[in-house]
Each structure stands twice: as structure tokens, then as C-alpha cells.
Design a protein around this motif. Structure first.
Motif, PDB file in Angstrom:
ATOM      1  N   VAL A 158       0.858  -1.185   0.000  1.00  0.00           N
ATOM      2  CA  VAL A 158       0.000   0.000   0.000  1.00  0.00           C
ATOM      3  C   VAL A 158       0.894   1.235   0.000  1.00  0.00           C
ATOM      4  CG1 VAL A 158      -1.989  -1.067   1.107  1.00  0.00           C
ATOM      5  CG2 VAL A 158      -0.210  -0.025   2.526  1.00  0.00           C
ATOM      6  N   TYR A 159       0.311   2.379  -0.424  1.00  0.00           N
ATOM      7  CA  TYR A 159       1.062   3.614  -0.584  1.00  0.00           C
ATOM      8  C   TYR A 159       0.290   4.744   0.092  1.00  0.00           C
ATOM      9  CZ  TYR A 159       3.010   0.594  -4.182  1.00  0.00           C
ATOM     10  OH  TYR A 159       3.576  -0.471  -4.841  1.00  0.00           O
ATOM     11  N   HIS A 160       0.962   5.454   0.992  1.00  0.00           N
ATOM     12  CA  HIS A 160       0.282   6.509   1.746  1.00  0.00           C
ATOM     13  C   HIS A 160      -0.228   7.625   0.840  1.00  0.00           C
ATOM     14  CE1 HIS A 160       0.576   4.915   5.671  1.00  0.00           C
ATOM     15  NE2 HIS A 160       1.854   5.165   5.905  1.00  0.00           N
ATOM     16  N   ASN A 161       0.505   7.936  -0.234  1.00  0.00           N
ATOM     17  CA  ASN A 161       0.058   9.041  -1.081  1.00  0.00           C
ATOM     18  C   ASN A 161      -0.964   8.600  -2.129  1.00  0.00           C
ATOM     19  OD1 ASN A 161       1.899   7.607  -2.643  1.00  0.00           O
ATOM     20  ND2 ASN A 161       2.554   9.435  -3.763  1.00  0.00           N
ATOM     21  N   ASN A 162      -1.199   7.319  -2.259  1.00  0.00           N
ATOM     22  CA  ASN A 162      -2.251   6.777  -3.131  1.00  0.00           C
ATOM     23  C   ASN A 162      -2.957   5.633  -2.411  1.00  0.00           C
ATOM     24  OD1 ASN A 162      -0.010   7.596  -5.534  1.00  0.00           O
ATOM     25  ND2 ASN A 162      -2.146   8.135  -5.913  1.00  0.00           N
ATOM     26  N   PRO A 163      -3.672   5.932  -1.325  1.00  0.00           N
ATOM     27  CA  PRO A 163      -4.258   4.852  -0.513  1.00  0.00           C
ATOM     28  C   PRO A 163      -5.387   4.137  -1.249  1.00  0.00           C
ATOM     29  CG  PRO A 163      -5.071   6.976   0.219  1.00  0.00           C
ATOM     30  CD  PRO A 163      -4.014   7.270  -0.813  1.00  0.00           C
ATOM     31  N   PHE A 237       4.497   1.909   1.854  1.00  0.00           N
ATOM     32  CA  PHE A 237       5.401   2.901   1.266  1.00  0.00           C
ATOM     33  C   PHE A 237       4.772   4.282   1.372  1.00  0.00           C
ATOM     34  CE2 PHE A 237       6.050  -1.081  -1.073  1.00  0.00           C
ATOM     35  CZ  PHE A 237       7.426  -1.236  -0.988  1.00  0.00           C
ATOM     36  N   ARG A 238       5.634   5.302   1.413  1.00  0.00           N
ATOM     37  CA  ARG A 238       5.097   6.662   1.366  1.00  0.00           C
ATOM     38  C   ARG A 238       4.549   6.942  -0.025  1.00  0.00           C
ATOM     39  NH1 ARG A 238       6.731  11.780   0.069  1.00  0.00           N
ATOM     40  NH2 ARG A 238       8.822  11.052  -0.530  1.00  0.00           N
ATOM     41  N   GLU A 239       5.361   6.656  -1.043  1.00  0.00           N
ATOM     42  CA  GLU A 239       4.886   6.840  -2.404  1.00  0.00           C
ATOM     43  C   GLU A 239       5.411   5.774  -3.357  1.00  0.00           C
ATOM     44  OE1 GLU A 239       6.085  10.635  -3.784  1.00  0.00           O
ATOM     45  OE2 GLU A 239       8.233  10.325  -3.368  1.00  0.00           O
ATOM     46  N   GLY A 240       6.539   5.177  -3.052  1.00  0.00           N
ATOM     47  CA  GLY A 240       7.064   4.151  -3.934  1.00  0.00           C
ATOM     48  C   GLY A 240       7.613   4.743  -5.223  1.00  0.00           C
ATOM     49  N   SER A 241       8.077   3.876  -6.090  1.00  0.00           N
ATOM     50  CA  SER A 241       8.628   4.322  -7.369  1.00  0.00           C
ATOM     51  C   SER A 241       8.185   3.358  -8.467  1.00  0.00           C
ATOM     52  CB  SER A 241      10.160   4.367  -7.313  1.00  0.00           C
ATOM     53  OG  SER A 241      10.683   3.096  -6.983  1.00  0.00           O
ATOM     54  N   LYS A 242       8.219   3.834  -9.684  1.00  0.00           N
ATOM     55  CA  LYS A 242       7.814   3.011 -10.816  1.00  0.00           C
ATOM     56  C   LYS A 242       8.758   1.826 -10.972  1.00  0.00           C
ATOM     57  CE  LYS A 242       7.659   2.979 -15.848  1.00  0.00           C
ATOM     58  NZ  LYS A 242       8.665   1.900 -15.891  1.00  0.00           N
ATOM     59  N   ALA A 243       8.192   0.644 -11.210  1.00  0.00           N
ATOM     60  CA  ALA A 243       9.002  -0.545 -11.485  1.00  0.00           C
ATOM     61  C   ALA A 243       9.416  -0.564 -12.952  1.00  0.00           C
ATOM     62  CB  ALA A 243       8.214  -1.802 -11.141  1.00  0.00           C
ATOM     63  N   ASP A 244      10.464  -1.298 -13.256  1.00  0.00           N
ATOM     64  CA  ASP A 244      10.899  -1.423 -14.649  1.00  0.00           C
ATOM     65  C   ASP A 244       9.832  -2.103 -15.502  1.00  0.00           C
ATOM     66  OD1 ASP A 244      13.259  -0.303 -13.845  1.00  0.00           O
ATOM     67  OD2 ASP A 244      14.428  -2.157 -13.926  1.00  0.00           O
ATOM     68  N   LEU A 245       9.242  -3.169 -14.963  1.00  0.00           N
ATOM     69  CA  LEU A 245       8.249  -3.968 -15.681  1.00  0.00           C
ATOM     70  C   LEU A 245       7.054  -4.172 -14.773  1.00  0.00           C
ATOM     71  CD1 LEU A 245       7.344  -5.963 -17.980  1.00  0.00           C
ATOM     72  CD2 LEU A 245       8.671  -7.728 -16.794  1.00  0.00           C
ATOM     73  N   THR A 246       5.847  -3.942 -15.283  1.00  0.00           N
ATOM     74  CA  THR A 246       4.636  -4.111 -14.485  1.00  0.00           C
ATOM     75  C   THR A 246       3.652  -4.998 -15.238  1.00  0.00           C
ATOM     76  OG1 THR A 246       4.913  -1.907 -13.527  1.00  0.00           O
ATOM     77  CG2 THR A 246       2.760  -2.932 -13.282  1.00  0.00           C
ATOM     78  N   ILE A 247       3.042  -5.933 -14.511  1.00  0.00           N
ATOM     79  CA  ILE A 247       2.047  -6.846 -15.082  1.00  0.00           C
ATOM     80  C   ILE A 247       0.733  -6.619 -14.345  1.00  0.00           C
ATOM     81  CG2 ILE A 247       1.452  -9.257 -15.562  1.00  0.00           C
ATOM     82  CD1 ILE A 247       4.469  -9.903 -15.280  1.00  0.00           C
ATOM     83  N   ILE A 248      -0.341  -6.378 -15.087  1.00  0.00           N
ATOM     84  CA  ILE A 248      -1.651  -6.083 -14.492  1.00  0.00           C
ATOM     85  C   ILE A 248      -2.655  -7.131 -14.956  1.00  0.00           C
ATOM     86  CG2 ILE A 248      -3.473  -4.359 -14.216  1.00  0.00           C
ATOM     87  CD1 ILE A 248      -1.357  -2.302 -15.275  1.00  0.00           C
ATOM     88  N   THR A 249      -3.253  -7.838 -13.990  1.00  0.00           N
ATOM     89  CA  THR A 249      -4.273  -8.850 -14.315  1.00  0.00           C
ATOM     90  C   THR A 249      -5.570  -8.491 -13.591  1.00  0.00           C
ATOM     91  OG1 THR A 249      -3.452 -10.265 -12.520  1.00  0.00           O
ATOM     92  CG2 THR A 249      -2.638 -10.722 -14.717  1.00  0.00           C
ATOM     93  N   PRO A 250      -6.510  -7.841 -14.275  1.00  0.00           N
ATOM     94  CA  PRO A 250      -7.794  -7.521 -13.650  1.00  0.00           C
ATOM     95  C   PRO A 250      -8.707  -8.737 -13.620  1.00  0.00           C
ATOM     96  CG  PRO A 250      -7.782  -6.778 -15.924  1.00  0.00           C
ATOM     97  CD  PRO A 250      -6.401  -7.338 -15.646  1.00  0.00           C
ATOM     98  N   TYR A 251      -9.765  -8.650 -12.818  1.00  0.00           N
ATOM     99  CA  TYR A 251     -10.779  -9.696 -12.820  1.00  0.00           C
ATOM    100  C   TYR A 251     -11.648  -9.504 -14.059  1.00  0.00           C
ATOM    101  CZ  TYR A 251     -14.955 -12.356 -11.609  1.00  0.00           C
ATOM    102  OH  TYR A 251     -16.008 -13.229 -11.640  1.00  0.00           O
ATOM    103  N   VAL A 252     -11.631 -10.473 -14.952  1.00  0.00           N
ATOM    104  CA  VAL A 252     -12.387 -10.383 -16.202  1.00  0.00           C
ATOM    105  C   VAL A 252     -13.349 -11.569 -16.338  1.00  0.00           C
ATOM    106  CG1 VAL A 252     -10.673  -8.991 -17.429  1.00  0.00           C
ATOM    107  CG2 VAL A 252     -10.488 -11.500 -17.474  1.00  0.00           C
ATOM    108  N   GLU A 253     -13.775 -12.129 -15.182  1.00  0.00           N
ATOM    109  CA  GLU A 253     -14.629 -13.315 -15.165  1.00  0.00           C
ATOM    110  C   GLU A 253     -13.964 -14.430 -15.964  1.00  0.00           C
ATOM    111  OE1 GLU A 253     -18.783 -12.975 -15.533  1.00  0.00           O
ATOM    112  OE2 GLU A 253     -18.921 -11.526 -13.898  1.00  0.00           O
TER     113      GLU A 253
END
Length: 492
Positions: A158-163, A237-253
Motif C-alpha cells: 500500500v502507498y500513503h500518497n495513493n491509498p 510505502f510513502r509513495e514508492g517508485s515506478k518498477a521497470d516492468l509491471t504486469i496487471i491482471t484484472p478480474y475479467v470473469e
């Protein structure tokens, strides 16, 4: 088949079941032959390998019903002897008139289906009725069992500046949740029923409660009655930093759509789910996260839960797609790089005889971190991949093949030894033997005993969108979001 007890006990059980159809033993073990229970429109057949030389053949209608009397309300281990030579089958398990679909795995010889169930003190009815039908039933056995609550995810950020709210899926198994705390700080929470499993809940910790926690690594403690507790690691984290590679898997049924933010900032989309999911979840998620262009678009195969039924044409038009690929774009074994990430094709069109077995499966590597995307391949594909590319199997993250609906090869996933397994699927997974038996019982239990890497599986059905952030094989983490459409911090 070897059965509990000696011949005398077995004969006694049969006699009693003939008279009463109900058995109570002091040790709380129930045993009843299928052909001696109450049944309708099922066919009694003979087989010397069956427990009493007979069994019931289930076709497309009817039921078999046992009356089970237990002395206390509790969770029990239910076991059913069965055969399913025609492939894995979904059937209905009805306990005290509550119906749930369950999966009987492919088995040419007599096998055992098992499941933990809640029974009430006194008389209970347990029934099997056909959904897909075409299985053979031998016996029912009920045993006492020791069972503890479980939760996921076991890790989060979790991130304090983007809870954002945190959601945990908990199987209570009869235990009452008393509180959630960290470093003696109590956190408020809400509970909502998880409708797809008995006595399961979603526990939500609001974002404003998480602001009580200081930056750093925390252990969330979930306390239950009878002094039971579970823990989950939380990085604050207070704010964290961008990762080099990000994978996003939403719930799509029931479907597939995975978004990648590559090291150069370019975007990649693998599949785009069903059309209504694309329109109501995927596209709003992309817009809310300021993703207006897809640089690389992959369609693993042409089923509507992967290509939206239009071969991805709407996505191509709406997001100004750069390069498009499908299962005919490559040969198995091909290697290439995109935006700083290396790829190897593990399965492609020529490897299959239908859309699923021809599905694209690939390995993606960045700074020694390995992600394997299973597409909709089957166990037969995995056997071949393991033979052809044994050095390419080990992975940090495995995207489960065919939503764990179709077949899997147990040896393949064990050899992969993943840290986490991502799974986009709907509640039907609880009636699929590929997930409930092959993965949960034969793979996951094996990895928990024998691997120092394995953490957990993460069905988006249970916890929402899963975001994996990667800098290297030794520097990566994951987090979950209950709402796929909300803005995800630090993507670009």
C-alpha cells in the motif's frame, strides 16, 4: 480397491445401510455403498474392482442420496469413490438441499474425490446428481478432520500518497474473525459473504485505516476464536517508485486480458476478454490509467473470451495498436526482444489440433525474472513443452493455462516451481478438477512441502486486480486492488 476396515465391518455396514440407509459410529466415520443408498434413474453395474463388486452408473438424470447422521456440527472430510473414463466431469453435490457444482477428474480406474464439508448435528442428506453426467459412483465416506482457516493474499503493498482499500478472501471453516491488527494497532474492517464457497468471506480494510501504519514492512495479524490466527505481510510505502516492468491482471470473469508496462514505457496487451468485459472493465481500466496506446497486441487464439469475438478489432481501432501478433506469427522455439524484454515461444499454432491446443504460450524474461504465460494450452501441450524446453520451465510467475478449466500436467507446473500463480477465472474453477485436484492438491501441496519459492495462487475472482512490479528476479513484489477501474499508482 482397498477399503477401510475388514470384511466383517464391511458386511456390517452394508447390512445396516440396507435397513436404515443411515449409520452412526462413535469414531464419526460413515461409510455407505452407492448401490445400497437411495437412488433414482441410475444403473447398478458389476465390477470386481469396485468396493463391493457393484457401483452405480450415472447418465444424464436421477440422483443417489445418502442419509448421514453425525453427533456434532462440524467440518468433515467427504470422500467419494468414482470413475470418469470419459474425461473430467462437473456434477452437483447437494448437502441438506444446498447445491454446489464439483469436479470429478478424468480417471479410467477407481479414484477418490474428496472435499471438506460442513454437516449439522443429527441427520444430513448428501446427494450426487448429474450436471454433465457420465461418471461411475462406488461409495461415500465421511471422516472427522482437523481444519484451520486460510486467507489470501499473503503479501501486499500500500502507498500513503495513493491509498486504497485492501481486500482479503478468508475461508473461515467455522472460526469467527475477532480482529485485525499490526504492531498492536487495531484496524477496523468489514466482512461480506464470498458467495462461491461455503463459510468464506471477503474482509475489507479501508484505506483510511491503513494510514495508521508507518512506512516499512508490517505483519497483519488476523485473529480468530479458539486462539487461532493468520498473518499476511504488508509493505507500506510513502509513495514508492515506478518498477521497470509491471504486469496487471484484472478480474475479467471467464476470460483473459493482461496488461504489461514494459521497461521502455511501451505497453503490451495479451488478449482482450469477452466483448462486454472489454467494454465494462478493460477499456475503462486502460483509460483511467492513461493508457491510450497499445504498442504490442497479442491474441493467443480466437475464442471470444480472449479476442472479444471480433479478433481484437475494437482494441486495434480504439488504442492505435502498433504491432499485432497471434499464434501464427511465430514458430515454437522462436526468440525475440520487445522494449527491453526477452521472449521465447513455447507453444504456437502448429502444436495443436484446435484453438486451445494451438494457443500461444510464451516465456518472458527481464533481469533474470521469468514470467510464463500459459494461454489456453492443455496438459498435452505442457508435456511437450517440458520435453522440448526443460531449461526454460523455471519461472517466478505462472499465468495459469486455460483458466485452470482444462487439463494441466502436474509434472510441468512442479518443474516450473513458480513463486505465484496468476489466475483469471470465474467461480467455475471450484468445480474443475484441474484447479481443485491437480493444482490445489497435487501441485500446490507439493510445492509448499518441497519448494522454498512458492508463496500462493492468486485468483482475481477472489481478491481483484493483481499488479506485479518487477525490477529483477531478486527485486519484485505484488499487490491487489478490489476495483479494476480505479487508478493504479506508479505505472509510468
Amino acid at each position: 480397491m482397498s477399503l477401510p476396515g475388514d470384511n466383517v465391518r464391511k458386511c456390517l455396514r452394508i447390512v445396516i445401510s440396507l435397513l436404515l440407509l443411515t449409520i452412526v459410529l462413535d469414531a464419526q466415520v460413515y461409510y455407505g455403498e452407492a448401490e445400497q443408498a437411495e437412488y433414482k434413474k441410475l444403473l447398478p453395474e458389476s465390477d470386481s474392482q469396485a468396493s463391493s463388486g457393484q457401483y452405480l452408473k450415472v447418465l444424464n438424470s436421477g440422483f443417489v442420496r445418502w442419509n448421514v447422521n453425525v453427533s456434532e456440527s462440524a467440518w468433515y472430510e467427504l470422500s467419494i469413490g468414482y470413475k470418469s473414463p470419459g474425461g473430467g466431469k462437473e456434477e452437483y453435490l447437494v448437502i441438506n438441499n444446498v447445491k454446489r457444482a464439483v469436479g470429478f477428474g478424468y480417471s479410467k480406474s477407481w479414484n477418490v474425490f474428496s472435499k471438506r464439508v460442513r454437516l449439522n448435528s443429527g441427520l444430513n442428506t448428501i446427494e450426487i446428481s448429474p450436471s454433465w453426467g457420465n461418471i461411475d459412483l462406488d461409495y461415500l465416506r465421511i471422516d472427522t478432520t482437523l481444519i484451520s482457516p486460510s486467507l489470501k493474499p499473503l503479501r501486499n503493498n500500500v502507498y500513503h500518497n495513493n491509498p486504497h482499500d485492501l481486500v482479503y478472501k478468508i475461508n473461515r471453516f467455522g472460526y469467527e474473525i475477532k480482529g485485525v491488527s499490526s504492531d498492536s494497532v487495531s484496524l477496523k474492517f468489514t466482512l461480506n459473504e464470498y458467495p462461491f464457497q461455503e463459510d468464506a468471506v471477503r474482509l475489507t480494510i479501508p484505506a483510511n485505516e491503513l494510514s495508521k501504519l508507518s512506512e516499512g514492512i508490517h505483519e497483519l495479524v488476523f485473529s480468530f476464536d479458539n486462539s487461532k490466527s493468520l498473518t499476511s505481510r504488508l509493505n507500506v510505502f510513502r509513495e514508492g517508485s515506478k518498477a521497470d516492468l509491471t504486469i496487471i491482471t484484472p478480474y475479467v470473469e471467464h476470460g483473459s486480458a493482461v496488461v504489461f508496462i514494459l521497461p521502455t514505457g511501451k505497453t503490451m496487451l495479451v488478449d482482450c476478454a469477452k466483448d462486454w468485459v472489454r467494454d465494462s472493465i478493460l477499456i475503462p481500466m486502460l483509460h483511467s490509467n492513461n493508457i491510450e496506446k497499445i504498442d504490442y497486441f497479442f491474441i493467443t487464439h480466437y475464442h471470444d473470451d480472449h479476442d472479444s469475438g471480433d479478433k481484437g478489432e475494437d482494441i486495434k481501432q480504439l488504442f492505435n495498436v502498433g504491432d499485432f501478433y497471434d499464434y501464427k506469427s511465430f514458430n515454437t522455439g522462436d526468440t525475440f526482444s520487445l522494449a527491453g524484454v526477452d521472449f521465447k515461444i513455447l507453444n504456437s499454432f502448429d502444436d495443436g489440433k484446435d484453438e486451445n491446443t494451438s494457443s500461444l504460450s510464451f516465456k518472458m524474461t527481464y533481469n533474470d525474472f521469468v514470467y510464463i504465460h500459459g494461454g489456453d494450452t492443455y496438459g498435452v501441450n505442457q508435456v511437450e513443452i517440458l520435453k522440448r524446453f526443460p531449461e526454460d520451465i523455471k519461472a517466478d510467475v505462472f499465468y495459469a493455462n486455460h483458466h485452470f478449466h482444462g487439463s494441466v500436467d502436474i509434472g510441468y507446473i512442479r518443474a516450473m516451481d513458480p513463486s505465484i500463480v496468476l489466475l483469471q477465472a470465474q467461480e467455475a474453477i471450484y468445480a474443475r478438477s484441474a484447479y481443485m485436484d491437480d493444482f490445489k492438491k497435487s501441485v500446490e501441496k507439493y510445492l509448499l512441502r518441497n519448494s522454498d519459492r512458492y508463496i500462493e495462487d492468486l485468483p482475481t475472482l477472489e481478491i481483484g486486480t493483481v499488479v506485479v512490479r518487477i525490477n529483477s528476479a531478486s527485486d519484485w513484489s505484488y499487490e491487489s486492488y478490489p476495483d479494476a477501474i480505479n487508478k493504479i499508482p506508479r505505472l509510468k
